[in-house]
Structure formats: structure tokens, C-alpha cells
Write a protein that holds these residues in place. Sequence first.
Motif, PDB file in Angstrom:
ATOM      1  N   GLY B  14       1.186  -1.039   0.071  1.00 33.53           N
ATOM      2  CA  GLY B  14      -0.110  -0.405  -0.054  1.00 33.53           C
ATOM      3  C   GLY B  14       0.964   1.012  -0.033  1.00 33.53           C
ATOM      4  N   VAL B  15       2.169   1.201   0.610  1.00 32.83           N
ATOM      5  CA  VAL B  15       3.118   2.540   0.449  1.00 32.83           C
ATOM      6  C   VAL B  15       3.496   2.716  -1.277  1.00 32.83           C
ATOM      7  CG1 VAL B  15       4.849   3.352   1.188  1.00 32.83           C
ATOM      8  CG2 VAL B  15       3.881   2.053   3.133  1.00 32.83           C
ATOM      9  N   PHE B  16       3.754   1.745  -1.504  1.00 37.19           N
ATOM     10  CA  PHE B  16       4.483   1.719  -2.915  1.00 37.19           C
ATOM     11  C   PHE B  16       3.352   1.942  -3.439  1.00 37.19           C
ATOM     12  CE2 PHE B  16       7.681  -0.245   0.482  1.00 37.19           C
ATOM     13  CZ  PHE B  16       8.516   0.037   0.330  1.00 37.19           C
ATOM     14  N   PHE B  17       2.439   1.278  -4.524  1.00 38.34           N
ATOM     15  CA  PHE B  17       1.239   0.929  -5.045  1.00 38.34           C
ATOM     16  C   PHE B  17       0.387   1.665  -4.570  1.00 38.34           C
ATOM     17  CE2 PHE B  17       4.679  -2.207  -5.186  1.00 38.34           C
ATOM     18  CZ  PHE B  17       5.756  -2.145  -6.701  1.00 38.34           C
ATOM     19  N   SER B  18      -0.574   1.532  -5.555  1.00 41.83           N
ATOM     20  CA  SER B  18      -2.082   2.041  -5.805  1.00 41.83           C
ATOM     21  C   SER B  18      -2.854   1.238  -5.784  1.00 41.83           C
ATOM     22  CB  SER B  18      -1.915   3.128  -7.100  1.00 41.83           C
ATOM     23  OG  SER B  18      -2.126   2.547  -7.965  1.00 41.83           O
ATOM     24  N   ALA B  19      -4.219   0.996  -4.947  1.00 41.72           N
ATOM     25  CA  ALA B  19      -4.914   0.207  -5.974  1.00 41.72           C
ATOM     26  C   ALA B  19      -4.888   0.146  -6.915  1.00 41.72           C
ATOM     27  CB  ALA B  19      -6.529   0.583  -5.081  1.00 41.72           C
ATOM     28  N   ALA B  20      -4.465   0.185  -7.927  1.00 39.98           N
ATOM     29  CA  ALA B  20      -4.522  -0.069  -9.464  1.00 39.98           C
ATOM     30  C   ALA B  20      -3.678  -1.237  -9.392  1.00 39.98           C
ATOM     31  CB  ALA B  20      -4.966   1.138 -10.372  1.00 39.98           C
ATOM     32  N   GLY B  21      -1.982  -1.090  -8.850  1.00 44.70           N
ATOM     33  CA  GLY B  21      -1.257  -1.830  -8.903  1.00 44.70           C
ATOM     34  C   GLY B  21       0.543  -0.324  -9.363  1.00 44.70           C
ATOM     35  N   ASP B  22      -0.585   0.863  -9.373  1.00 46.30           N
ATOM     36  CA  ASP B  22       1.104   1.724 -10.840  1.00 46.30           C
ATOM     37  C   ASP B  22       1.736   1.758  -9.495  1.00 46.30           C
ATOM     38  OD1 ASP B  22      -0.529   1.368 -12.548  1.00 46.30           O
ATOM     39  OD2 ASP B  22      -1.899   3.164 -11.738  1.00 46.30           O
ATOM     40  N   PHE B  23       2.872   2.098  -9.409  1.00 53.29           N
ATOM     41  CA  PHE B  23       3.855   2.662  -8.163  1.00 53.29           C
ATOM     42  C   PHE B  23       3.400   4.301  -8.409  1.00 53.29           C
ATOM     43  CE2 PHE B  23       7.517   5.168  -7.202  1.00 53.29           C
ATOM     44  CZ  PHE B  23       8.527   3.860  -6.105  1.00 53.29           C
ATOM     45  N   ILE B  24       3.664   4.267  -6.930  1.00 55.20           N
ATOM     46  CA  ILE B  24       3.430   5.827  -6.288  1.00 55.20           C
ATOM     47  C   ILE B  24       4.404   6.067  -6.102  1.00 55.20           C
ATOM     48  CG2 ILE B  24       0.768   5.826  -6.327  1.00 55.20           C
ATOM     49  CD1 ILE B  24       1.294   5.060  -3.150  1.00 55.20           C
ATOM     50  N   TRP B  25       5.245   7.024  -5.511  1.00 57.00           N
ATOM     51  CA  TRP B  25       6.162   7.870  -5.065  1.00 57.00           C
ATOM     52  C   TRP B  25       6.125   8.609  -4.102  1.00 57.00           C
ATOM     53  CZ3 TRP B  25       6.055  12.651  -5.472  1.00 57.00           C
ATOM     54  CH2 TRP B  25       5.300  13.710  -6.333  1.00 57.00           C
TER      55      TRP B  25
END
Lengths: 204, 530
Positions: B14-25
Motif C-alpha cells: 500500500g505504501v509503494f503501489f496504488s490500488a490499481a497496481g501503479d507505483f506511487i512515489w
Amino acid sequence: MTSSTDHRRWTPNPWDIGFGVVTLAASLVALFFWFPHDIKGGFVEINLAGRLEPGDAFFPVLLTTTMVILSVVQLLSVALTRTQQEPDTTIGKLTPANLRFLLLFYSVVLAGLAVMYWLGPLTTALLRGLGIIDQSYRELLDTAPYKYLGYVGGGFVMTAGLITWAEGKVRPRAILTVVIVLFLSLLIFGILLKNIQLPPNADF
Amino acid sequence: MDLVLEYVVRGAHGVFFSAAGDFIWLPIAMVFIGVLLGIVIGAVPGLNGPFAMALSLPILISTFGVSNAALLPILGFLIGVMKGATVGGAVPAILFNTPGTPDAYLTTLDGYPMAKNGQAMKALKIAHFSSAAGDTFSDIVLFLTAPVLAVFIERILDLPEKSALIILSLSFMAAVSGSSAIKGLIVGVLGMLLALMGSTLSGNGPRMTFGIIALGNGLPVTSAVLGVLVISEVFMGIEQSARDRLSRVAALENPLSGDNSFGLKDIRAIMPRVCTSAVIGTIVGALPGIGTTLAATLGYESARRLSKHPQKFGTGVPEGVAATEAANSAVSGANLIPVLSLGIPGNFAAVFLILAVESVGDFTLGPSLFRFTEIKNVEGYGMIINKDLVTCFSIFTLMVLGNVFNWTIGSWFLRSLGVLARIPKSVMLPVVLLITFTAVYAQDGGFVAIWIVLVFGTVGYVLRKLNVSILPFVIGFILSPKLEELVRGAYSASGGDSFFMLKSPLALAFLMIAVAIMVLAGRRKPHRVP
């Protein structure tokens, strides 16, 4: 040289007594005058199912009763315990110097806040009176430089005033720091963070 | 065990990826910025972590909003600040003999003599290593104990016991954090009472508002807490500066002339003291209300007693710096044990984490957090999962990230901040005042917030002057709605029994311990609140 122990005496601290008296009096006023007039629900109420349940006054009354008991304990403990106290200590009490400080502090801060609130509207009113602009301050709330006027002017008066007072002199470096801080604040709150309203603009 | 692991993985994911599976910074970046800001704030005399957290929270909420998606970036930033500030506090203490906080005074005892001996850089490296080690140890204890404690509490405590536990915690805080336990408890109850203004649970309209419409929605919590904590400190600091005309601190002539290397040999030498202090700091931190000063004192004292050359302490001994920094940094992680397992904040930093959680998203702290619900998909309903537990493991991941940043860039960044430690309080505090006004105005959208900050700041100033700790006041203010809910629930469940709190043996025991603590604390000689 006389040691400080020689000046000590075993007496109740009047500020400890005052603390107990004030909290006891405030609690009693709250219980018998404030709550009956300012809380619409009762202490307990009977709900639709016929069961007893707490009303809106339940918890405040419990808390205030606790405060009454604690205040009495505070007064008794002060009366029964002799505190070793140095007569010239400034710890544990408010001195006239503290009250003078508060007065001066509030004077500077309120002056800054007054400038913050009125500088924008007064400037636009003046410019409007001179025929330079057509709009009122309210209409210019989203327009630079008007939307920054109050914040910058009031912020400068407040921070530069307090620094000068605290340091006892005007230091160019301190004033420069204030200018840099205001510039950075404008950059962060006014430009980078789009959905933040700087004072006093939300009040107009 | 598989279930626990699945929750852990989902939390980290949950810290690194959104619910859709995209990397979030964003959460990672927020922790990074938070750590850097925390180190900077810690390095400025007169400022500390809770200061920065207090000022940042309204700005973060105004920027990110209050949706569930905003929770991790906001918490990431606050956790980063909390961690960075524990490291940064050593800078002014070592370089300029200026303790920014009471616990940093103990760092000056050996840190400043080291700097005077030309070993300023070595002292900073030791402070950083010990601080990061203490913090990391404390976090590991948090990760392991909070879930166990919460599950235990959830199993054995019902509404009356939980109510009694909060009363016990508040009594403990009042007893340990101020000059007088009774006065501390009185202001704790006062804080609770003020927090009820404008609220209602019976639908009869807002209560205790004196007819003031602006109070109809209650007192803005952040403004009130900022007033008591930050503005009262600004009052005190400016008053002191005006009285003492403190403006500049003397710089050392050549702080880098000595041996400034820091290698494995040095680590081996200080490690026993770091370990002892980390354990001391963690134990102290797990108890609500005690704080870093006692941890630092105990850490330093234990290092001196265990040392083969105790007489050298105070003359520039690396173990002295290491013991103090490890102990006060180990408090920060352990302080979250009562927050996560009970929902009770133990210090000011925890107060702002709780405020963030209460203001943003629908995450709930407390014993029910660690309910390991079996994860399964139910047709037509969706996935059954304890989302709060996943978020909790995301928070743990953010803390690990904070530690990683602290270990990697912290030391380098710390050593470049000497110039900040020379900014006088007389300049910083008015600037803090202006930023506080801006922050609360931005969050609450009007001058009312500024008046509330000033009123509560005056309350905090008067309490400090009367030598009464403000911690019980703030904690009471924060916990009041929760305690009211528990007490009302317990009363209703008892069928209107007047002795509803005394029927449960455990609740009775908690209340008796609270009374015993107050009686024992009442016999103690009054001392000055740091």
C-alpha cells in the motif's frame, strides 16, 4: 554571603491556594449556573424503549464533579502540607512582569493582525477613491498583489516588531530574515499550494 | 502465520503501489522530506519535532484533503519529521552548547567538550549513529509488542475497563509530568471539559457554547492544541529572550582540529552503551507521559555508572553522547505502543499522529486495530479484510522507510546544518508564530482560528508559569470524546447502574491504582516542570 536556605520559610504557597479556589469556584459555577442554561439535554434520559440512558449533561457533570473533588483535595493538601518556599522565587506564580509581558506581546501581535486585516481593504479603497482601480477588495481577493498585501504587511509588523522587542535593537540581519521568511511563505502558501487562503482573505 | 504475513505484505504494498497496481512515489517522498525537515527543525535551537508536526498538520490537511488516499502521505511526513527531529537535536547541543530541548542538555555535557577538543564532526557522527540505532531498536519493539498488547487488551477489556484505563493513563501522566499531580489532573479534566464545547450526543443541539454561534461545531482541535503547545512556548521563549537579550551564541574557533574519524572500532566501543540506553529509552517511551528527558538522564547515568572511567564523563567522552542520544531517540517508537494498542497518546508527537488519524480518512486506532480477520472474497459482497490492520502495517513500513533515510542521508545532512544552530530563538519564535497563524487560518478558514490559538496559547503560558504541566491538558482534550463514548456506553450497558465503573474487578483495580499513583505522587516534593 548568605545562603538561600536562610531565607526559606515553611508556608502554604498562596498560588497553590488560589489555584484550588479558582478551579473550585469555576466548577461550582459550571455545575449550578452554566450547564443548566447551556446544555439542553438532562443528566440521564429515558429513551423510546423505556431504558435509562445518559443525556448530554451526563459526562460534563461527571467531569465537573471530579474537578470539585480534586479542587477540594488540592486545597486540603495545601493546608495540610507545609511547602518549603523561597520568598523571592518566580516559579509557580504569575508576576507583574509576566502580565506586563503579556500586555506588550498582545499589543504587538494585535497591531500586526490589525494591519493584516485592514491593509488590503484600505489600500484598495484608497486606490478606488483615486480612480486607479474600479474593484473592491472583495473583488480583488484572487488578484496579486492585493491578495498578499495584508499578509505581508501584517506579518512584517508582527514578526519584525517581536524580534526587535526581544533583541532590544533593530538588526538589519533579523529584518532581512523576516523578509526572506515572508517571501518563502508567499511562495509556499500563496503560489505552490493552490487551495490555501492566506489571512485575511477567507474573512472577506 | 500466513495470515499475518499477508497483512504485512498488503501493508507494505500500500505504501509503494496504488490500488490499481501503479507505483506511487508520494508516500516515500513525504517520508524523505519529513526526515530532512525534521533534522533541520531539530537543529534549530528552540524548535523540536512536535513543533514542526503541529505546524505541518493543518497545511498537509489543506493540501491533501481528508480522504483515505491522503492518510499515508500525511502520516509519512509526520513520521519523517518525528524521526528526523530526534537526530537533529544534537547539532546545537554539540556545536554551540545550546540545548534546544531539555533532554539535549545531557548531550551538551560530553558533546560540547568533544567539539572544543576539535572533535565536533566525530561527536555528530556518534550522535547520529546512536540516535538512529536507538530509534530503530524502539521501532522493532513497537512492531512486535503493539499487536500482542492490543490483542490482549481487546480480549480482556470491556467498556468500563477501557474507561478506567484511560483514567489511569491520565492520572499517571499527571503524576509524572508535572510539579503537582493534583494540579495536573485538574487541568487534564479541564482539557476534557473544554473539548466537549459545541458537541452533542443526544441530538439536542450544541452544548456549552455560551450562545456563541462560532462554537457550534466545537473548538477546532488543531488550533486549540497548537495554541497550548506551540504558542505558549513562543510566549515563553520571547519573554526569555526579551529578558535575557539572548541573541547570539559563540562559535568554536576550530571544531575540526582533532580526530574526527568514526569507524568500526568506535562503534564497538560505544555499542554497549547504545544498547543499554536503547532499552531504557524504549521502556520509558512505552509509559505514557514520561518523555525523553528522563530517558536521556537515565541513559547517561547508566552509561556513567557502567563505565570503567566514570570520572571522565563530562569532559568529552563519546559514550556520554552515545548513551544520551540512543536513550532519547528510543522513546519515539515506543511512544506509539500505547497509541496503536490503546489509542492513548503518550507524548506530544503522538498527539499529532492521533490528530492526523482522526482528521483524515476512516482509519481507527485502538485495540480492535490488530484483529487478524481472515481475508476472503465473498461473492456479491466483495473482499472481507481488516483494512485498518493493512493501514497499520503501511504505517510500520513508513517508519522503516524513515529509519532507512535516517541511516543513509541523515548523517551527511546532519553535519551540514551547523549554520542553523546559530539562528537565535528571538528570530525563530516570531517566525513560528506567523507560520502557526498561517497554518490554522488555512485549515479553519478564518480569524476565529487565530483567536482560539491565542486564547489557548495564553492558557498554556499561564499553566507553564504556574509550574503545571500542559501534557495532561492536551491529552485530556484529545481523549475526551473517546472517554465520553466509553463511559456513556458502559453506563447504558449496565442498565443505569450508578456504580457501573466499580462493578468490574479490573476497572476497580485500574481506578484504585490511579488513586494510589495520585497519593504517592502527592507525597513527592514539588519540582520545576522542564
